[in-house]
Design an enzyme around this catalytic site. Structure first.
Site, PDB file in Angstrom:
ATOM      1  N   ASP A  75      -7.172  -0.210   0.123  1.00 27.73           N
ATOM      2  CA  ASP A  75      -7.335  -1.656  -0.047  1.00 27.73           C
ATOM      3  C   ASP A  75      -7.511  -2.362   1.295  1.00 27.73           C
ATOM      4  OD1 ASP A  75      -4.573  -0.895   0.317  1.00 27.73           O
ATOM      5  OD2 ASP A  75      -3.983  -2.954  -0.142  1.00 27.73           O
ATOM      6  N   GLU A 137      -1.457  -1.210  -0.281  1.00 25.85           N
ATOM      7  CA  GLU A 137      -0.706  -1.209   0.964  1.00 25.85           C
ATOM      8  C   GLU A 137      -0.600  -2.624   1.509  1.00 25.85           C
ATOM      9  OE1 GLU A 137       0.080  -1.012   5.294  1.00 25.85           O
ATOM     10  OE2 GLU A 137      -1.648  -1.860   4.259  1.00 25.85           O
TER      11      GLU A 137
END
Length: 385
Positions: A75, A137
């Site tokens: 991400d 994350e």
């Protein structure tokens, strides 16, 4: 055989997936899984609760313990409102830099890691090279724990984990831990001329935040030995706040977020007890004034610190591969602490500068990407030898 050019093509493809944390990452995971299959490498998924996102792990090499995990996240942060001078979802090379969202944080490392897997197969490594790609994350490392658990169950135990967050390929052996809350203050609306009869959620939020400022001042004033952390103390921070209806109405609601970034030697659970204790005390005082008012705190992430290890296998390996013998610790959080809690020896070491992370015109220097590939070549040679 995989080369630096292979990694460069992979970077182009990875950046083209706009895997902002608020959206799915499945198109990227689908593509990576297919690419690995084409290299003769089986990938395994770890789904989130509603199966809108997935982590991925894979291995190149024999089914034996003692290998190395390369850890990255899929991400990226949003580009909304940022002034980019090129398309953030296309890698643009100019002036020795690779521009694009995630080139530095951290699709550059993921591309290098993926390319290293077929290189490991071709080299006939005696110990396996493993890869772990997480989701969310950037939302507080919330996708890390299930991936760590699945990796331990699904693959032979690795001797070391290298989390490739941008460190300019310096070996980072410690970072702060962190946790955060969404805080809602429930007030009671009255006309502001009748202030004592109401409860202003905005003003009571300010009371809580005044404690935060006082606590930060006290932490900063304490004498401390040099630890390498900047700043060398734990911090509390509120980055967003909203509330109220009008200037002449006591606010019925106020929301703010609150985070703690704690030194590795300090207990996150102690910090949780302290902060939530302040919230509970203030909440009880409000309810005593007007029933139904108070403070609600929802903890939404928990990132353990990475503690420096004594004779750590990951540190020794990373220092051999980079030649870096410096003492490096950082104040930002990573998934390294989660791997360490899962029983792995772990360091942070990756190409790029953290100062470029999350910025408009985010970039990774070409020389850093090239150095990252040399790192992978040396790692594969070690696993083969």
């Amino acid at each position: 055989m995989a080369t630096l050019a292979t990694a460069r093509k992979l970077l182009d493809r990875l950046v083209a997936f706009p895997t902002v944390s608020r959206d799915t990452n499945l198109p990227l995971i689908d593509w990576v899984e297919d690419w690995l299959d084409g290299q003769g490498i089986a990938a395994h998924r770890v789904w989130n609760a509603d199966r809108t996102k997935a982590a991925l792990y894979a291995q190149a090499g024999p089914e034996v313990a003692g290998g190395v995990v390369l850890s990255g996240h899929s991400d990226v942060v949003p580009v909304d409102g940022q002034a980019w001078t090129s398309d953030p979802w296309t890698v643009t090379e100019r002036d020795g830099r690779l521009y694009g969202r995630g080139t530095c944080d951290m699709k550059g490392f993921v591309a290098l890691s993926l390319a290293a897997l077929p290189l490991a197969l071709a080299a006939g490594v005696k110990r396996p090279l493993q890869i772990a790609i997480s989701f969310d994350e950037e939302l507080g490392c919330t996708g890390g724990p299930p991936l760590v658990a699945a990796l331990r169950e699904g693959l032979p135990a690795a001797a070391a984990v290298i989390v490739g967050e941008p460190s300019r390929l310096r070996v980072v052996t410690g970072h702060k831990g962190g946790t955060g809350w969404n805080v809602r203050v429930r007030g009671h609306e009255v006309h502001s001329s009748l202030l004592p009869q109401g409860v202003s959620a905005v003003m009571e939020a300010a009371r809580f935040l005044a404690w935060v400022n006082e606590r930060n001042d006290a932490l900063q004033a304490l004498p401390r030995p040099s630890s390498g952390f900047v700043p060398p103390f734990s911090t509390l921070h509120a980055g967003q706040i909203a509330g109220g209806t009008a200037h002449n109405i006591t606010a019925a609601d106020c929301w703010f977020n609150l985070e703690v970034r704690a030194l590795p030697e300090e207990s996150l659970s102690d910090w949780v007890e302290t902060v939530e204790g302040v919230g509970a005390r203030l909440s009880a005082a409000l309810d005593a004034r007007v029933v139904g008012t108070g403070i609600d705190m929802q903890r939404h992430y928990d990132v353990p610190a990475l503690a420096p290890e004594t004779d750590g296998a990951a540190e020794a390996l990373a220092r051999r591969l980079t030649g870096d013998n410096g003492v490096n610790v950082v104040s930002y959080g990573t998934e390294a602490g989660q791997f360490q809690q899962g029983g792995y020896s772990c360091v942070v070491c990756g190409p790029g500068d953290i100062a470029q992370a999350h910025q408009p015109d985010e970039y990774l220097e070409v020389t850093e990407f090239q150095a990252g590939w040399r790192f992978m070549e040396r790692l594969v040679a070690e696993l083969a030898g």
